[in-house]
Motif scaffolding. Structure first.
Motif, PDB file in Angstrom:
ATOM      1  N   VAL A 290       0.837  -1.199   0.000  1.00  0.00           N
ATOM      2  CA  VAL A 290       0.000   0.000   0.000  1.00  0.00           C
ATOM      3  C   VAL A 290       0.874   1.252   0.000  1.00  0.00           C
ATOM      4  CG1 VAL A 290      -1.846   1.255   1.186  1.00  0.00           C
ATOM      5  CG2 VAL A 290      -1.774  -1.251   1.290  1.00  0.00           C
ATOM      6  N   VAL A 291       0.537   2.208  -0.843  1.00  0.00           N
ATOM      7  CA  VAL A 291       1.138   3.543  -0.810  1.00  0.00           C
ATOM      8  C   VAL A 291       0.076   4.507  -0.299  1.00  0.00           C
ATOM      9  CG1 VAL A 291       2.159   5.422  -2.145  1.00  0.00           C
ATOM     10  CG2 VAL A 291       2.703   3.058  -2.722  1.00  0.00           C
ATOM     11  N   VAL A 292       0.343   5.161   0.824  1.00  0.00           N
ATOM     12  CA  VAL A 292      -0.567   6.154   1.388  1.00  0.00           C
ATOM     13  C   VAL A 292       0.036   7.529   1.142  1.00  0.00           C
ATOM     14  CG1 VAL A 292      -1.723   7.000   3.459  1.00  0.00           C
ATOM     15  CG2 VAL A 292      -1.365   4.535   3.152  1.00  0.00           C
ATOM     16  N   ASN A 293      -0.670   8.344   0.363  1.00  0.00           N
ATOM     17  CA  ASN A 293      -0.167   9.659  -0.032  1.00  0.00           C
ATOM     18  C   ASN A 293      -1.018  10.767   0.585  1.00  0.00           C
ATOM     19  OD1 ASN A 293      -0.803  11.776  -2.730  1.00  0.00           O
ATOM     20  ND2 ASN A 293       1.143  11.828  -1.659  1.00  0.00           N
ATOM     21  N   PHE A 294      -0.398  11.617   1.416  1.00  0.00           N
ATOM     22  CA  PHE A 294      -1.088  12.789   1.959  1.00  0.00           C
ATOM     23  C   PHE A 294      -0.910  13.946   0.983  1.00  0.00           C
ATOM     24  CE2 PHE A 294      -0.611  10.247   5.747  1.00  0.00           C
ATOM     25  CZ  PHE A 294      -1.788  10.490   6.434  1.00  0.00           C
ATOM     26  N   TRP A 295      -2.031  14.560   0.604  1.00  0.00           N
ATOM     27  CA  TRP A 295      -1.980  15.622  -0.381  1.00  0.00           C
ATOM     28  C   TRP A 295      -3.186  16.532  -0.216  1.00  0.00           C
ATOM     29  CZ3 TRP A 295      -4.945  15.992  -5.273  1.00  0.00           C
ATOM     30  CH2 TRP A 295      -6.078  15.164  -5.261  1.00  0.00           C
ATOM     31  N   THR A 296      -3.174  17.628  -0.949  1.00  0.00           N
ATOM     32  CA  THR A 296      -4.333  18.494  -1.063  1.00  0.00           C
ATOM     33  C   THR A 296      -4.305  19.103  -2.459  1.00  0.00           C
ATOM     34  OG1 THR A 296      -5.585  20.274   0.012  1.00  0.00           O
ATOM     35  CG2 THR A 296      -3.181  20.513  -0.056  1.00  0.00           C
ATOM     36  N   TYR A 297      -5.447  19.275  -3.074  1.00  0.00           N
ATOM     37  CA  TYR A 297      -5.461  19.436  -4.532  1.00  0.00           C
ATOM     38  C   TYR A 297      -4.978  20.790  -5.037  1.00  0.00           C
ATOM     39  CZ  TYR A 297      -9.937  22.055  -4.884  1.00  0.00           C
ATOM     40  OH  TYR A 297     -10.924  22.995  -4.820  1.00  0.00           O
ATOM     41  N   SER A 298      -4.823  21.800  -4.160  1.00  0.00           N
ATOM     42  CA  SER A 298      -4.303  23.081  -4.631  1.00  0.00           C
ATOM     43  C   SER A 298      -2.819  23.260  -4.335  1.00  0.00           C
ATOM     44  CB  SER A 298      -5.089  24.243  -4.002  1.00  0.00           C
ATOM     45  OG  SER A 298      -4.744  24.403  -2.633  1.00  0.00           O
ATOM     46  N   CYS A 299      -2.180  22.218  -3.814  1.00  0.00           N
ATOM     47  CA  CYS A 299      -0.757  22.279  -3.445  1.00  0.00           C
ATOM     48  C   CYS A 299       0.099  21.906  -4.653  1.00  0.00           C
ATOM     49  CB  CYS A 299      -0.505  21.321  -2.282  1.00  0.00           C
ATOM     50  SG  CYS A 299       1.212  20.871  -2.008  1.00  0.00           S
ATOM     51  N   ILE A 300       0.951  22.838  -5.118  1.00  0.00           N
ATOM     52  CA  ILE A 300       1.752  22.581  -6.311  1.00  0.00           C
ATOM     53  C   ILE A 300       2.714  21.421  -6.102  1.00  0.00           C
ATOM     54  CG2 ILE A 300       3.454  24.337  -5.644  1.00  0.00           C
ATOM     55  CD1 ILE A 300       2.433  23.210  -9.222  1.00  0.00           C
ATOM     56  N   TRP A 362      -4.480  11.982   9.316  1.00  0.00           N
ATOM     57  CA  TRP A 362      -3.267  12.802   9.482  1.00  0.00           C
ATOM     58  C   TRP A 362      -2.674  12.598  10.865  1.00  0.00           C
ATOM     59  CZ3 TRP A 362      -1.266  16.897   6.214  1.00  0.00           C
ATOM     60  CH2 TRP A 362      -0.366  17.757   6.827  1.00  0.00           C
ATOM     61  N   ARG A 363      -3.516  12.686  11.896  1.00  0.00           N
ATOM     62  CA  ARG A 363      -3.033  12.537  13.271  1.00  0.00           C
ATOM     63  C   ARG A 363      -2.658  11.099  13.582  1.00  0.00           C
ATOM     64  NH1 ARG A 363      -7.361  15.656  16.932  1.00  0.00           N
ATOM     65  NH2 ARG A 363      -8.646  14.056  15.978  1.00  0.00           N
ATOM     66  N   ALA A 364      -3.411  10.143  13.020  1.00  0.00           N
ATOM     67  CA  ALA A 364      -3.084   8.736  13.274  1.00  0.00           C
ATOM     68  C   ALA A 364      -1.672   8.415  12.782  1.00  0.00           C
ATOM     69  CB  ALA A 364      -4.113   7.832  12.596  1.00  0.00           C
ATOM     70  N   PHE A 365      -1.273   9.007  11.661  1.00  0.00           N
ATOM     71  CA  PHE A 365       0.080   8.801  11.134  1.00  0.00           C
ATOM     72  C   PHE A 365       1.106   9.702  11.814  1.00  0.00           C
ATOM     73  CE2 PHE A 365      -1.957   6.494   7.776  1.00  0.00           C
ATOM     74  CZ  PHE A 365      -0.974   5.742   7.155  1.00  0.00           C
ATOM     75  N   GLY A 366       0.649  10.719  12.538  1.00  0.00           N
ATOM     76  CA  GLY A 366       1.580  11.700  13.068  1.00  0.00           C
ATOM     77  C   GLY A 366       2.215  12.513  11.953  1.00  0.00           C
ATOM     78  N   ASN A 367       1.494  12.672  10.845  1.00  0.00           N
ATOM     79  CA  ASN A 367       2.040  13.374   9.674  1.00  0.00           C
ATOM     80  C   ASN A 367       2.020  14.881   9.882  1.00  0.00           C
ATOM     81  OD1 ASN A 367       2.970  13.305   6.833  1.00  0.00           O
ATOM     82  ND2 ASN A 367       1.066  14.405   6.465  1.00  0.00           N
ATOM     83  N   GLN A 368       2.935  15.576   9.189  1.00  0.00           N
ATOM     84  CA  GLN A 368       3.004  17.028   9.304  1.00  0.00           C
ATOM     85  C   GLN A 368       3.207  17.724   7.964  1.00  0.00           C
ATOM     86  OE1 GLN A 368       5.499  18.595  12.476  1.00  0.00           O
ATOM     87  NE2 GLN A 368       5.634  16.573  13.402  1.00  0.00           N
ATOM     88  N   TYR A 369       3.189  16.985   6.861  1.00  0.00           N
ATOM     89  CA  TYR A 369       3.619  17.582   5.610  1.00  0.00           C
ATOM     90  C   TYR A 369       2.701  17.256   4.436  1.00  0.00           C
ATOM     91  CZ  TYR A 369       7.878  17.730   8.398  1.00  0.00           C
ATOM     92  OH  TYR A 369       8.777  17.940   9.409  1.00  0.00           O
ATOM     93  N   TRP A 370       2.629  18.215   3.495  1.00  0.00           N
ATOM     94  CA  TRP A 370       2.116  17.998   2.146  1.00  0.00           C
ATOM     95  C   TRP A 370       3.277  18.214   1.174  1.00  0.00           C
ATOM     96  CZ3 TRP A 370      -0.818  21.923   4.887  1.00  0.00           C
ATOM     97  CH2 TRP A 370      -2.080  21.516   5.326  1.00  0.00           C
ATOM     98  N   PRO A 371       3.530  17.355   0.234  1.00  0.00           N
ATOM     99  CA  PRO A 371       3.033  15.979   0.157  1.00  0.00           C
ATOM    100  C   PRO A 371       3.872  15.062   1.050  1.00  0.00           C
ATOM    101  CG  PRO A 371       4.467  16.404  -1.702  1.00  0.00           C
ATOM    102  CD  PRO A 371       4.388  17.697  -0.928  1.00  0.00           C
ATOM    103  N   ALA A 372       3.319  13.931   1.361  1.00  0.00           N
ATOM    104  CA  ALA A 372       4.043  12.889   2.091  1.00  0.00           C
ATOM    105  C   ALA A 372       3.474  11.550   1.651  1.00  0.00           C
ATOM    106  CB  ALA A 372       3.879  13.056   3.599  1.00  0.00           C
ATOM    107  N   PHE A 373       4.337  10.535   1.548  1.00  0.00           N
ATOM    108  CA  PHE A 373       3.782   9.209   1.297  1.00  0.00           C
ATOM    109  C   PHE A 373       4.516   8.151   2.103  1.00  0.00           C
ATOM    110  CE2 PHE A 373       6.508  10.120  -2.411  1.00  0.00           C
ATOM    111  CZ  PHE A 373       7.406   9.067  -2.373  1.00  0.00           C
ATOM    112  N   TYR A 374       3.737   7.128   2.478  1.00  0.00           N
ATOM    113  CA  TYR A 374       4.200   6.017   3.302  1.00  0.00           C
ATOM    114  C   TYR A 374       3.923   4.728   2.530  1.00  0.00           C
ATOM    115  CZ  TYR A 374       3.873   9.609   6.929  1.00  0.00           C
ATOM    116  OH  TYR A 374       4.017  10.762   7.656  1.00  0.00           O
ATOM    117  N   ILE A 375       4.905   3.834   2.488  1.00  0.00           N
ATOM    118  CA  ILE A 375       4.754   2.569   1.771  1.00  0.00           C
ATOM    119  C   ILE A 375       4.687   1.440   2.795  1.00  0.00           C
ATOM    120  CG2 ILE A 375       5.718   1.040   0.023  1.00  0.00           C
ATOM    121  CD1 ILE A 375       7.021   3.438  -1.259  1.00  0.00           C
ATOM    122  N   VAL A 376       3.646   0.615   2.674  1.00  0.00           N
ATOM    123  CA  VAL A 376       3.330  -0.402   3.673  1.00  0.00           C
ATOM    124  C   VAL A 376       3.424  -1.779   3.020  1.00  0.00           C
ATOM    125  CG1 VAL A 376       1.547  -1.206   5.288  1.00  0.00           C
ATOM    126  CG2 VAL A 376       1.769   1.246   4.770  1.00  0.00           C
TER     127      VAL A 376
END
Length: 580
Positions: A290-300, A362-376
């Motif tokens: 699994v690839v989990v990608n944190f993103w938001t659609y207006s972020c270049i 976001w909080r479950a992963f402890g993520n802080q960034y756009w973009p970020a991805f985690y491979i499982v």
């Protein structure tokens, strides 16, 4: 670093709280003894015991919060008890009885030590003092615990606890050297500390209520960059310095020979809804890479990663790869699921997307960034992560390795190069001399109009005689809000002196949805061949939806240029500039 300084000062002022009274007799009892062999070991034992006990509490609290949704409620309940102890002395007294009993036993043991073991005896007595002090250590500890409950324990948490303990030990050391007169003065000052203690108890309880009801995450989604600002800074209210960028540009990474296990795949239950898929759970994903990608659609930066994610999703789908986009909003309009659906269609994204409007994933992963991805891996273990753009070859190597480990030998076939177009094309790294710039007043920098920005009110602005590099200005009538500036009349303009191949601007139409026409110039002329994907060669364009617009893509040598955009209709909403 700021929280560590605040924690140290909070420890120094602990002597103004009644909580210090059980500790004072131990300290003053040795005020006439040598510092190095008696008072210093006592203070070291006090600080060490406090840091150890509260550190264990923080780790347990944060661990419970990250373990599961039930664990999070346990953590919040524990934090509520802590806030009640700050607010009500009777609750604190009831909670401290076991530690007080243990402290009495340690004191008795320390008094049996011989004179030749004064250092050990003093250290043991300090440990007992730390036990008495730890349960009522004051408001700053409440802030540290709150931050750990939200974001997990880290070296920042440990450093803040140690700073608090060191500050308190330092103030006690000074007090012990002044003698018993200091104790009389201390007692006259205790009221100040008690009022502060009760006030911070109320704040901690309010924070628990905000977290429990989800109010904190709804507010975070409306504040640019807020997910990594930390609850500590919001509670203390003194950190007004420049906030770190949360949209991460290109970062380098190297793939280790063996991929380490970095943790378990957290729950995806925090999603408010799912697009392109039924809701997915960790159990359903077992057996898949699994690839989990944190993103938001207006972020270049996020947009430039999409060609790779789309390619991986298609290239390795039959080998058992699942790509999941976690759309966590930065701006308010990104919380609208309809806007996200349109973005998915325009961006040709067909893989599952979890809508994370409440920042649960976001909080479950402890993520802080756009973009970020985690491979499982297929066993549900996180084996690789990357923040920002870049690292695509290493990420694809990790995907192949984990698929091969799962018995998919076909994953080793050759991989063709990936290329994006328009705003999704790779940035011209060498020539980027301008950084992300917010137009809303909450994070605005480089504003150069002669007039002072009026918050949430219509005001007329003018351009300066000259713009320095990376300065920008408004002209015409504008209403500058926290997130965006809204043109209040036609012919309102924004000018920006920049250095980059590409210039993008996040824009939205008027509040009633009516399109807004605009015209772009570069150094006072139509862009011609240097127009962006959303602009014609004559500089004309229309804002039809809330998204990122590519306004400039230079074909000539990249030098300092002055960009201007004029809105021919009122109501345009301008959020942030980005470059590439």
């Amino acid at each position: 670093m700021s929280l560590i300084v605040i924690a140290f000062l909070g420890g120094v002022f602990t002597v103004l709280s009644p909580c210090i009274l059980p500790v004072v007799p131990f300290v003053f009892a040795r005020s006439d003894r040598p510092f190095l062999t008696d008072r210093l070991p006592l203070l070291a034992g006090l600080a060490g015991t406090f840091a150890l006990l509260t550190g264990i509490g923080v780790v347990g609290l944060a661990g419970a919060a990250q373990l599961s949704q039930y664990g999070r409620w346990i953590a919040l309940a524990t934090l509520a008890v802590f806030g009640a102890a700050l607010l009500f002395p009777a609750v604190a007294a009831r909670l401290t009885r076991p530690l007080s009993s243990l402290a009495d036993r340690i004191v008795a043991r320390s008094e049996t030590q011989g004179a030749t073991r004064r250092i050990a005896s003093s250290t043991l007595l300090g440990a007992a003092t730390g036990l008495l002090w730890a349960p009522c250590a004051g408001p700053i500890l409440g802030v540290i615990l709150t931050g750990a409950a939200l974001h997990g324990a880290s070296w920042h948490t440990a450093a803040a606890l140690l700073a608090y303990a060191t500050g308190a030990a330092s103030s006690l050391a000074v007090a012990s050297s002044l003698g018993r007169r200091a104790l009389d003065r201390l007692k006259r000052s205790l009221g100040v500390g008690e009022h502060l203690r009760r006030a911070m108890g109320v704040l901690v309880l309010m924070t628990v209520a905000a977290i429990a009801t989800g109010l904190d995450t709804r507010l975070l989604a409306l504040i640019p960059g807020a997910p990594t600002n930390g609850i500590e800074s919001r509670l203390v209210g003194v950190l007004k310095a420049k906030q770190p960028q949360q949209r991460v540009p290109i970062m380098r990474v190297s793939l280790p020979a063996a991929l380490p296990v970095q943790g378990r795949l957290p729950s995806l239950d925090g999603a408010t809804t799912w697009l392109n898929s039924a809701p997915l759970s960790t159990d359903e994903l077992r057996g898949k890479v699994v690839v989990v990608n944190f993103w938001t659609y207006s972020c270049i930066n996020c947009l430039r990663t999409l060609p790779y994610l789309r390619t991986w999703a298609q290239r390795y789908r039959d080998d058992g790869l699942v790509v999941i986009g976690v759309h966590t909003p930065e701006f308010g309009f990104e919380r609208d699921t309809g806007n996200v659906k349109r973005a998915l269609a325009n961006l040709h994204i067909g893989y599952p997307v979890a809508i994370d409007n409440d920042y649960g994933i976001w909080r479950a992963f402890g993520n802080q960034y756009w973009p970020a991805f985690y491979i499982v891996d297929a066993q549900g273990r996180v084996r690789f992560h990357h923040f920002g753009e870049g690292g695509y070859r290493e990420a694809e190597d990790a995907i192949r390795q984990l698929l091969a480990d799962n018995g998919k030998t076909n994953a080793a076939r050759d991989a063709q190069a990936v290329q994006g177009s328009g705003a999704q094309a790779a940035a011209d790294e060498v020539n980027i001399g301008s950084g992300e710039t917010y137009v809303g007043y909450r994070q605005a920098q480089g504003f150069a109009s002669p007039q002072r920005v009026m918050h949430d009110a219509v005001e007329s602005y003018t351009l300066p005689t000259q713009l320095a590099l990376n300065d920008w200005a408004l002209t015409g009538k504008w209403n500058v809000g926290g997130e965006a500036a809204v043109s209040a009349a036609s012919q309102a303009r924004i000018a920006y002196r920049f250095h980059a191949r590409d210039l993008h601007l996040v824009l939205a139409p008027s509040a009633d949805g009516k399109p807004v026409r605009f015209r772009v110039t570069i150094d006072g002329a139509a862009p011609g061949a240097s127009h962006g994907a959303d602009v014609a060669a004559d500089g004309s364009g229309v804002v039809t939806s809330a998204r990122l617009y590519q306004l400039v893509r230079q074909t000539d040598a990249v030098v300092d240029r002055t960009f201007e955009i004029e809105f021919l209709d009122p109501g345009a909403q301008a959020y942030s500039f980005t470059f590439g």
